[in-house]
Design an enzyme around this catalytic site. Structure first.
Site, PDB file in Angstrom:
ATOM      1  N   CYS A 194      31.779  45.545  65.947  1.00 15.28           N
ATOM      2  CA  CYS A 194      30.729  46.501  65.581  1.00 15.28           C
ATOM      3  C   CYS A 194      31.178  47.922  65.227  1.00 15.28           C
ATOM      4  O   CYS A 194      30.572  48.537  64.352  1.00 15.28           O
ATOM      5  CB  CYS A 194      29.685  46.552  66.683  1.00 15.28           C
ATOM      6  N   ALA A 215      43.328  56.485  75.406  1.00 12.05           N
ATOM      7  CA  ALA A 215      44.072  56.343  74.137  1.00 12.05           C
ATOM      8  C   ALA A 215      44.624  54.922  74.036  1.00 12.05           C
ATOM      9  O   ALA A 215      45.097  54.355  75.021  1.00 12.05           O
ATOM     10  CB  ALA A 215      45.208  57.354  74.094  1.00 12.05           C
TER      11      ALA A 215
END
Ligand SMILES: NC(=O)C1=CN([C@@H]2O[C@H](COP(=O)(O)OP(=O)(O)OC[C@H]3O[C@@H](n4cnc5c(N)ncnc54)[C@H](O)[C@@H]3O)[C@@H](O)[C@H]2O)C=CC1
Ligand SMILES: O=C(O)[C@H]1O[C@H](OP(=O)(O)OP(=O)(O)OC[C@H]2O[C@@H](n3ccc(=O)[nH]c3=O)[C@H](O)[C@@H]2O)[C@H](O)[C@@H](O)[C@@H]1O
EC number: 1.1.1.22
Length: 537
Positions: free
Chosen positions: A319, A311
């Site tokens: 990208c 996380a």
């Protein structure tokens, strides 16, 4: 779908249902007749992909001449820069990647060349990689979603107009499904008589910061080809090049359109995992659960696996967002609106994760950061790269500045000029690049004026070490998990900060929270519930 396995250079598996014969992966290996074994390669685009990819290829294939070309002379000059006279290291390369400099040094001038002589390199090549940028369109039809394919198209037109012999053209750039078809039409309409082109899709899966390792030992090499004798042979030729260092069972041949789509799909799935874990991190912070433990518990299930469950304050990089937007656009174009909505949700969660983290910083610091010094550690989108494209640090710094904080920023690899440009550049425009003409916006006078104004406001200081950045700060925000931040002398940091001294860790599990709290810091980390939740135990 058959497992990855190969009995010839082409791993001819993967017939996908619903594809026409010409879309599907071929089944047999015809005897060669269209393309000789590859002895000369040209790579168009000397960026983060073209540079490292073809450098590694040159190292593993000393019998092949590799020329990497670019329209941007300053980028090529940087690739050709001499070693530092004191250390012997290649510190002037335009891309920072651990291990890259050594390989460039070993191959440059032997069988690896960086050049602006594009036409010459195209003519000499048996095989051409097209590794140019494919950013999200900023205007016109599909603005904000579709990939801007004009760099791919201009490279294709150039190949068609200058080539004097048959060639294999390889899409290395990430492109929308069926781009190869447009390339073929352009090539066929513009080439000299008697010249034959075969187009392959060979998407790149390297991650920045680990590019050399990923290229040396890829999970898979994907080659998409048309199911024609020459298409199959072209795939064989490219497969032979990779087999100089990649085990044949890792080379997977599919139909062209499957290969193009697989690249978008792989990035979408990776980004989706991050957004999923970030959504759970928010629940952890409100309940007292710990996202590190939750991720570990889930990742122990072999069906889920442990990777890409860290996380964070949001994913960045050139990208993930671009390719998700591209997938959304493709889905919309096909009338598949619920599919588009589904993938749009991954991006929405990412935007929310960044905003939530910024909000946490402000609310923890008594709901105001006005005139408070905030040290921002890290500016690159991940460690071990100097790339800032879509870096969460940019969004966070802009938010802090809007809230009138005083920023002190440090990153070990990002040039200061790049940080200034990122702070003032309008996010609706392309990410600025230190290499004019490389796809980012050119330095223009308004950008220069904005930078000058920000510099003179004294609201931002660019530090030359992490310790310096933290001096007199009221909070330290970890935006990029560079190893050196973990091993910082946190006792020294604490002693020179204002009190209470806050630390906000944007990467769960990165800092040793218990140790920092023992020193006296007030720590907030993504996905870590508040202490008081445990009070009733
Ligand atoms: N950056 C990454 O880690 C990865 C990128 N990709 C994909 O690879 C492609 C390239 O990405 P990057 O290398 O990051 O881009 P980049 O912007 O670093 O490099 C692209 C280069 O192409 C050059 N160029 C553009 N048009 C040209 C032309 N007509 N002739 C010669 N040179 C030309 C530009 O000047 C630039 O130096 C994109 O499609 C991207 O999605 C795929 C996997 C990983
Ligand atoms: O097409 C591409 O450009 C490449 O995109 C990603 O590579 P990259 O963006 O270089 O780096 P990643 O390691 O994927 O990290 C991207 C972002 O996700 C974040 N991340 C990653 C992993 C994780 O568990 N949590 C998380 O937030 C990172 O902090 C970073 O901001 C893919 O991992 C590559 O396979 C792909 O080739």
């Amino acid at each position: 779908m058959a497992p990855i396995a190969s009995s010839s250079h082409s791993n001819l598996v993967g017939l996908s249902q619903g594809l026409s014969l010409s879309d599907s992966a071929p089944q047999i290996n015809d005897s060669p007749s269209f393309h000789p074994p590859v002895r000369s390669i040209c790579c168009i685009g000397a960026g983060y992909v073209g540079g490292p990819t073809c450098t590694l290829l040159a190292a593993r294939c000393p019998h092949i001449q590799v020329t990497i070309v670019d329209v941007n002379p300053s980028r090529i000059a940087a690739w050709n820069s001499p070693p530092d006279p004191l250390t012997g290291e290649l510190t002037g390369l335009p891309v920072f990647e651990p291990g890259l400099g050594e390989v460039v040094k070993a191959c440059r001038g032997r069988n690896l060349w960086f050049s602006t002589e594009i036409d010459e390199a195209i003519r000499a090549a048996d095989l051409i990689f097209v590794s140019v940028n494919t950013p999200t369109k900023k205007s016109g039809i599909g603005a904000g979603y579709a990939a801007d394919l004009h760099y791919v198209e201009s490279s294709t037109r150039r190949i068609a107009s200058v080539a004097t012999s048959s060639k294999i053209i390889v899409e290395k750039s990430t492109v929308p499904c069926r781009t190869a078809s447009s390339m073929r039409t352009i090539l066929e309409a513009n080439s000299r008589p008697g010249i034959h082109f075969d187009i392959l899709s060979n998407p790149e899966f390297l991650a920045e910061g680990t590019a050399m390792r990923d290229l040396q030992n890829p999970d898979r090499v994907l080659i998409g080809c048309l199911d024609t004798p020459s298409g199959r042979e072209a795939a064989d030729r490219l497969g032979e090049v990779y087999e100089n260092w990649v085990a044949p069972e890792r080379i997977y041949t599919t139909g062209l359109w499957s290969s193009e789509l697989s690249k978008l799909a792989a990035n979408a799935l990776l980004a989706q995992r991050i957004s999923s874990i970030n959504s759970l991190a928010a629940i952890c912070e409100s309940t007292g659960a710990n996202i590190g433990e939750v991720a570990h518990a889930c990742g122990l299930d072999k069906r889920i696996g442990p990777n890409f469950l860290r996380a964070t304050c949001g994913f960045g990089g050139s990208c993930f967002s671009k390719d998700l937007l591209n997938l959304v656009y493709l889905s919309e174009s096909l009338g598949l609106h619920p599919v588009a909505e589904y993938w749009r949700g991954v991006l929405a969660m990412n935007d929310w994760s960044k905003a939530r983290f910024a909000q946490k910083v402000v609310s923890t610091m008594f709901n105001t950061i006005t005139s408070k010094r905030v040290a921002v550690l890290g500016f690159a989108f991940k460690k071990d790269t100097g790339d800032t494209r879509e870096s969460p640090a940019i969004t966070l710094c802009r938010t802090f500045l809007e809230d009138n904080a005083l920023l002190s920023i440090y990153d070990p690899k990002v040039p200061h000029e790049q940080i200034w440009r990122d702070l003032v550049n309008d996010p609706s425009r392309p990410s600025p690049s230190p290499y004019p003409g490389s796809g980012g916006v050119l330095l223009d006078s308004s950008l220069d004026a904005s930078i000058a104004s920000l510099k003179s406001s004294s609201r931002v200081t660019l530090a030359s070490s992490a310790l310096e950045a933290c001096r007199d700060a009221e909070a330290v925000v970890i935006t990029t998990p560079w190893d050196q931040f973990r091993t910082l002398d946190w006792q020294a940091v604490f002693s020179q900060m204002q009190k209470p001294a806050f630390v906000f860790d944007g990467h769960s599990g990165f800092l040793d929270v218990a140790r920092l709290e023992k020193i006296g810091f007030k720590v907030q980390a993504v996905g870590r519930g508040p202490e008081k939740m445990d009070a009733w135990l």
